[in-house]
Design a protein around this motif. Structure first.
Motif, short mmCIF file in Angstrom:
data_model
loop_
_atom_site.label_atom_id
_atom_site.label_comp_id
_atom_site.label_asym_id
_atom_site.label_seq_id
_atom_site.Cartn_x
_atom_site.Cartn_y
_atom_site.Cartn_z
N ILE A 61 -1.51 64.71 9.42
CA ILE A 61 -0.45 65.34 10.23
C ILE A 61 0.73 64.39 10.39
O ILE A 61 1.88 64.78 10.19
N VAL A 62 0.47 63.15 10.71
CA VAL A 62 1.55 62.18 10.89
C VAL A 62 2.29 61.97 9.57
O VAL A 62 3.52 61.95 9.53
N SER A 63 1.55 61.86 8.46
CA SER A 63 2.18 61.67 7.16
C SER A 63 3.04 62.87 6.76
O SER A 63 4.12 62.72 6.21
N ALA A 64 2.54 64.07 7.05
CA ALA A 64 3.28 65.28 6.67
C ALA A 64 4.50 65.50 7.55
O ALA A 64 5.59 65.75 7.03
N PHE A 65 4.34 65.41 8.86
CA PHE A 65 5.42 65.80 9.75
C PHE A 65 6.38 64.69 10.12
O PHE A 65 7.52 64.95 10.47
N TYR A 66 5.95 63.46 10.05
CA TYR A 66 6.85 62.36 10.38
C TYR A 66 7.15 61.47 9.18
O TYR A 66 8.14 60.76 9.18
N GLY A 67 6.32 61.52 8.17
CA GLY A 67 6.54 60.71 6.99
C GLY A 67 7.15 61.49 5.84
O GLY A 67 7.48 60.92 4.81
N GLY A 68 7.24 62.81 6.00
CA GLY A 68 7.88 63.61 4.97
C GLY A 68 7.01 63.87 3.74
O GLY A 68 7.52 64.31 2.72
N ARG A 69 5.73 63.64 3.82
CA ARG A 69 4.85 63.85 2.68
C ARG A 69 4.52 65.32 2.54
O ARG A 69 4.35 66.04 3.52
N THR A 70 4.41 65.79 1.32
CA THR A 70 4.04 67.19 1.08
C THR A 70 2.52 67.31 1.12
O THR A 70 1.80 66.32 0.95
N TYR A 71 2.03 68.52 1.32
CA TYR A 71 0.60 68.76 1.32
C TYR A 71 0.01 68.38 -0.04
O TYR A 71 -1.09 67.85 -0.11
N ASP A 72 0.75 68.68 -1.11
CA ASP A 72 0.29 68.32 -2.46
C ASP A 72 0.08 66.82 -2.57
O ASP A 72 -0.94 66.36 -3.10
N ASP A 73 1.04 66.03 -2.10
CA ASP A 73 0.93 64.57 -2.15
C ASP A 73 -0.31 64.10 -1.37
O ASP A 73 -1.06 63.24 -1.83
N LEU A 74 -0.47 64.65 -0.18
CA LEU A 74 -1.59 64.22 0.67
C LEU A 74 -2.93 64.58 0.04
O LEU A 74 -3.87 63.78 0.08
N ALA A 75 -3.03 65.78 -0.55
CA ALA A 75 -4.28 66.20 -1.19
C ALA A 75 -4.59 65.30 -2.38
O ALA A 75 -5.73 64.86 -2.56
N GLU A 76 -3.56 65.00 -3.17
CA GLU A 76 -3.76 64.14 -4.33
C GLU A 76 -4.21 62.74 -3.90
O GLU A 76 -5.14 62.18 -4.46
N GLN A 77 -3.55 62.20 -2.89
CA GLN A 77 -3.90 60.86 -2.41
C GLN A 77 -5.33 60.82 -1.87
O GLN A 77 -6.06 59.86 -2.10
N ALA A 78 -5.73 61.87 -1.15
CA ALA A 78 -7.07 61.91 -0.56
C ALA A 78 -8.14 62.33 -1.57
O ALA A 78 -9.33 62.23 -1.29
N GLY A 79 -7.71 62.85 -2.73
CA GLY A 79 -8.67 63.29 -3.74
C GLY A 79 -9.40 64.55 -3.35
O GLY A 79 -10.58 64.72 -3.67
N VAL A 80 -8.70 65.44 -2.64
CA VAL A 80 -9.30 66.71 -2.22
C VAL A 80 -8.43 67.86 -2.71
O VAL A 80 -7.25 67.67 -3.00
N PRO A 81 -9.02 69.06 -2.83
CA PRO A 81 -8.20 70.21 -3.22
C PRO A 81 -7.10 70.50 -2.20
O PRO A 81 -7.24 70.18 -1.01
N LEU A 82 -6.01 71.11 -2.67
CA LEU A 82 -4.89 71.43 -1.80
C LEU A 82 -5.33 72.28 -0.61
O LEU A 82 -4.92 72.03 0.52
N GLY A 83 -6.18 73.28 -0.85
CA GLY A 83 -6.66 74.15 0.22
C GLY A 83 -7.41 73.38 1.30
O GLY A 83 -7.29 73.68 2.49
N THR A 84 -8.17 72.39 0.89
CA THR A 84 -8.91 71.56 1.85
C THR A 84 -7.94 70.78 2.72
O THR A 84 -8.11 70.69 3.95
N MET A 85 -6.90 70.22 2.11
CA MET A 85 -5.91 69.46 2.88
C MET A 85 -5.18 70.37 3.85
O MET A 85 -4.97 70.03 5.02
#
Length: 190
Positions: free
Chosen positions: A149-173
């Motif tokens: 949440i902090v990365s997406a809303f305050y760091g400007g990261r997209t859900y795609d970026d976060l899912a890729e970084q965490a190694g999880v499917p986009l839907g899971t993120m």
């Protein structure tokens, strides 16, 4: 129009200004701009990594604020959260529109070694006392949801970026963030 003096509660002052914008008062939009443009520009710049593009998006953000101020609901979100969400979404839309040649991110490993002396958007909000409660509620979330949440809303990261970084499917993120936001909303509503 509310006075330009320093208000006791910046959140209430900004909410009143947004209500004035919704009523069509241009002076109130100027006040909102003066109070928030540095924060919102920081969000746009962090996402776009291009000053000219960030400035263009910032103009779009305040045009959206002028047109949508009547939709702001102070009982659902703080004014700065509402504004930051508009800025984040507009910047991500612009980033996608620029295409793959402009959206390539710098190497994240190299970026970690570069010190950023300026406070990030979340730190600046805390300095104004607007997010003490938000911080406490964020701390109650599980670490993965809080970081996303902090990365997406305050760091400007997209859900795609976060899912890729965490190694999880986009839907899971998306589900992780959605569940976290529901818990966050419940905590803030108490």
């Amino acid at each position: 129009m509310p006075p330009r003096s320093t208000p006791n509660d910046p959140r209430e002052h900004l909410a009143r200004c947004l209500a004035e914008v919704a009523a069509g008062r241009r002076e109130a939009l100027r006040e909102v701009y003066d109070l928030t443009s540095a924060k919102l520009f920081g969000i746009c710049l962090r996402i776009l990594e291009d000053r000219v593009e960030a400035e263009d998006v910032l103009q779009e953000v305040y045009l959206a604020v002028w047109n949508k101020a009547g939709r702001f609901e102070p009982e659902r979100a703080s004014p700065i959260t509402w504004l930051a969400t508009i800025a984040r979404n507009r910047a991500i839309d612009r980033l996608r529109a620029l295409g793959p040649t402009r959206t390539a991110r710098r190497d994240l490993d190299a970026a970690e070694t570069v010190a950023d002396e300026a406070p990030d958007a979340l730190a600046r909000l805390e300095a104004q006392g607007e997010t003490a409660r938000l911080r406490a509620c964020l701390e109650q979330l599980e670490a993965r949801a809080r970081e996303a949440i902090v990365s997406a809303f305050y760091g400007g990261r997209t859900y795609d970026d976060l899912a890729e970084q965490a190694g999880v499917p986009l839907g899971t993120m998306k589900s992780t963030i959605r569940r976290g936001l529901i818990r966050l909303k419940g905590c803030l509503g108490e």
